[in-house]
Design an enzyme around this catalytic site. Structure first.
Site, mmCIF file in Angstrom:
data_model
loop_
_atom_site.group_PDB
_atom_site.id
_atom_site.type_symbol
_atom_site.label_atom_id
_atom_site.label_comp_id
_atom_site.label_asym_id
_atom_site.label_seq_id
_atom_site.Cartn_x
_atom_site.Cartn_y
_atom_site.Cartn_z
ATOM 1 N N ARG A 1 -12.685 -3.896 -6.647
ATOM 2 C CA ARG A 1 -12.488 -4.702 -5.421
ATOM 3 C C ARG A 1 -13.839 -4.951 -4.753
ATOM 4 N NH1 ARG A 1 -8.185 -2.333 -1.322
ATOM 5 N NH2 ARG A 1 -9.909 -0.858 -1.056
ATOM 6 N N TYR B 1 -10.467 0.567 11.035
ATOM 7 C CA TYR B 1 -11.690 1.049 10.379
ATOM 8 C C TYR B 1 -12.160 0.148 9.250
ATOM 9 C CZ TYR B 1 -7.914 3.223 7.631
ATOM 10 O OH TYR B 1 -6.764 3.450 6.921
ATOM 11 N N LYS B 2 -11.413 -0.931 8.968
ATOM 12 C CA LYS B 2 -11.855 -1.847 7.905
ATOM 13 C C LYS B 2 -12.671 -2.979 8.544
ATOM 14 C CE LYS B 2 -7.580 -0.949 5.266
ATOM 15 N NZ LYS B 2 -8.017 -0.043 4.196
ATOM 16 N N ASP C 1 2.169 -5.312 8.160
ATOM 17 C CA ASP C 1 0.999 -4.443 8.059
ATOM 18 C C ASP C 1 -0.224 -5.358 7.966
ATOM 19 O OD1 ASP C 1 -1.170 -2.956 7.111
ATOM 20 O OD2 ASP C 1 0.101 -1.544 6.016
ATOM 21 N N PHE D 1 0.875 -1.175 0.000
ATOM 22 C CA PHE D 1 0.000 0.000 0.000
ATOM 23 C C PHE D 1 0.914 1.227 0.000
ATOM 24 C CE2 PHE D 1 -2.588 3.312 1.914
ATOM 25 C CZ PHE D 1 -3.777 3.166 1.219
HETATM 26 C C1 LIG Z 1 -2.363 -1.902 3.807
HETATM 27 C C2 LIG Z 1 -2.698 -0.504 4.246
HETATM 28 N N1 LIG Z 1 -1.824 0.183 5.001
HETATM 29 C C3 LIG Z 1 -2.113 1.441 5.410
HETATM 30 C C4 LIG Z 1 -3.303 2.054 5.051
HETATM 31 C C5 LIG Z 1 -3.681 3.455 5.407
HETATM 32 O O1 LIG Z 1 -3.047 4.031 6.465
HETATM 33 P P1 LIG Z 1 -3.813 5.141 7.321
HETATM 34 O O2 LIG Z 1 -4.757 4.412 8.218
HETATM 35 O O3 LIG Z 1 -2.745 5.869 8.016
HETATM 36 O O4 LIG Z 1 -4.559 6.016 6.371
HETATM 37 C C6 LIG Z 1 -4.237 1.362 4.279
HETATM 38 C C7 LIG Z 1 -5.512 2.014 3.903
HETATM 39 O O5 LIG Z 1 -6.320 1.545 3.165
HETATM 40 C C8 LIG Z 1 -3.919 0.064 3.858
HETATM 41 O O6 LIG Z 1 -4.777 -0.620 3.092
#
Ligand SMILES: Cc1ncc(COP(=O)(O)O)c(C=O)c1O
Length: 396
Positions: free
Chosen positions: A372, A226-227, A201, A132
């Site tokens: 997606r 938040y997902k 991650d 990401f």
């Molecule tokens: C794999 C991944 N890492 C990081 C993030 C985003 O980071 P943040 O929560 O700081 O916006 C996302 C957002 O969709 C993501 O999918």
């Protein structure tokens, strides 16, 4: 009756049978979802559990309004560790290793710097080439700040690329475009065999699949809430620091909330014992407590059952594609090396997704041409999967 109508009918029977036998079917009623839409973006913004609105009203009225400043001593100050301990079982971590704080981006920065500092005498950082974007940007800045080289390496090649030069490796558990699941045990073993630290991650795996951080002896991890954890838009992220690394966790955003004695107002920084030293500043209590409420939906959920349903939803998605859209290009692995998302390549890209939205099918689009469809086992139904593929079929 045309052949495709006949196929849709038998798929509809199958969807109905699968929904009727779904052991998690009762969970959907806990969410505030409009049955007129089929929601496939829980891998981006989870749906709100119904009771969160009421809980937040209580927090504002009773804790913020009623107790005012006293609420910091009535549980607010320690909420990041307490809620971290609620997330811990979802990521296979024993208590005391997860804290909720800041955003994923900020937590990636803190954690990657700390990982690199904990592994001196090495001069490179590796990052998953398909990462990401935010992870790649942060890794780039960490490399600049710490004087390391940064190399982007496909996850399949990480085991060969990692060496005695590598301080840390940042890798995504589930690829955000394809939905491919990366093998945490073997990647972690390869990284550690070279004397490097693994930073995972978990944004697309937490709340979707059972994550086994302690069992895989992962060093560090971050993830968003938040997902699939349904914490709400912009809800705070979490950091995992394995117990064995906590004393040396030397993070760069050394703010007062991570201090050993925050209210002593000392001039010098002394990191707190334990996971609290991954904190930086004042926690965002409203978002934090919305997340706390949202986590109630996990009570009694067996993650093996959750995983089985997520895979079954994906299998049914493939079956619908095979029958209604044969030949569709799908970068998501058909075997079970995937998270809970199916990606379909479509030349219409964003326009196709806009058309799906107009028909009540809410997924999202990622460049260059990927539609997606997130599958959230707590609320996605097999009937909705069929609706998504049928609607896509109607647009082609
Ligand atoms: C794999 C991944 N890492 C990081 C993030 C985003 O980071 P943040 O929560 O700081 O916006 C996302 C957002 O969709 C993501 O999918």
């Amino acid at each position: 009756m045309t052949e495709s109508v006949a196929r849709s009918r038998s798929l509809a029977d199958e969807a109905a049978a699968l929904d009727a036998a779904d052991p998690l079917a009762g969970k959907r009623a806990e969410f505030d979802l409009d049955d007129a839409v089929a929601y496939f973006d829980g891998n981006s913004l989870g749906a709100p559990p119904k009771h969160v609105a009421q809980r937040l009203t209580e927090v504002v009225r009773e804790q913020w309004g009623g107790r005012l400043i006293r609420s910091w001593n009535d549980g607010w100050w320690d909420a990041p560790q307490r809620i971290g301990d609620r997330i811990a079982p979802l990521v296979g971590a024993a208590a005391g290793q997860v804290v909720v704080a800041d955003s994923t981006t900020v937590d990636l920065f803190k954690t990657l710097v700390a990982a690199v500092r904990a592994n001196p005498g090495r001069d490179e950082i590796l990052v998953d080439a398909g990462t990401f974007p935010t992870d790649g940007y942060v890794a780039d800045q960490v490399a600049r700040l710490t004087g390391h080289a940064l190399r982007r390496v496909p996850v399949a090649e990480l085991a060969d690329a990692v060496s005695e030069r590598t301080a840390a490796v940042l890798v995504n558990h589930v690829d955000y475009v394809s939905g491919r699941l990366h093998d945490m045990p073997s990647v972690t073993d390869a990284v550690q065999a070279a004397g490097a630290f693994a930073v995972w991650d978990l944004c697309h795996s937490v709340g979707a699949i059972p994550v086994r951080l302690d069992e895989c002896a992962v060093d560090f991890a971050v993830g968003c809430t938040y997902k699939f954890l349904n914490g709400g838009p912009g809800s705070p992220a979490f950091v995992y620091v394995a117990q064995r690394h906590q004393a040396e966790f030397d993070q760069p955003l050394a703010g007062w909330a991570g201090h050993a004695d925050p209210f002593a107002m000392e001039d010098g920084y002394r990191g707190s014992a334990g996971i609290a030293r991954a904190r930086a500043g004042t926690p965002d209590m409203l978002s934090m407590l919305a997340l706390d409420a949202a986590l109630d939906v996990w009570d009694g959920v067996d993650l093996a059952v959750l995983r089985a349903k997520g895979l079954a939803l994906g299998d049914f998605f493939f079956q619908c594609l095979d029958e209604l859209l044969p030949g569709a290009e799908v970068p998501t692995p058909r075997d079970h090396a995937r998270g809970h998302q199916i990606s379909v390549c479509d030349p219409g890209g964003q326009q196709t997704m806009d058309a799906l939205h107009r028909q009540g099918v809410l997924g999202d689009f990622r460049p260059p041409d990927v539609l997606r469809f997130g599958l959230a086992p707590l609320y996605t139904t097999y009937g909705e999967v069929l609706r998504a593929v049928t609607t896509l079929h109607g647009l082609r």
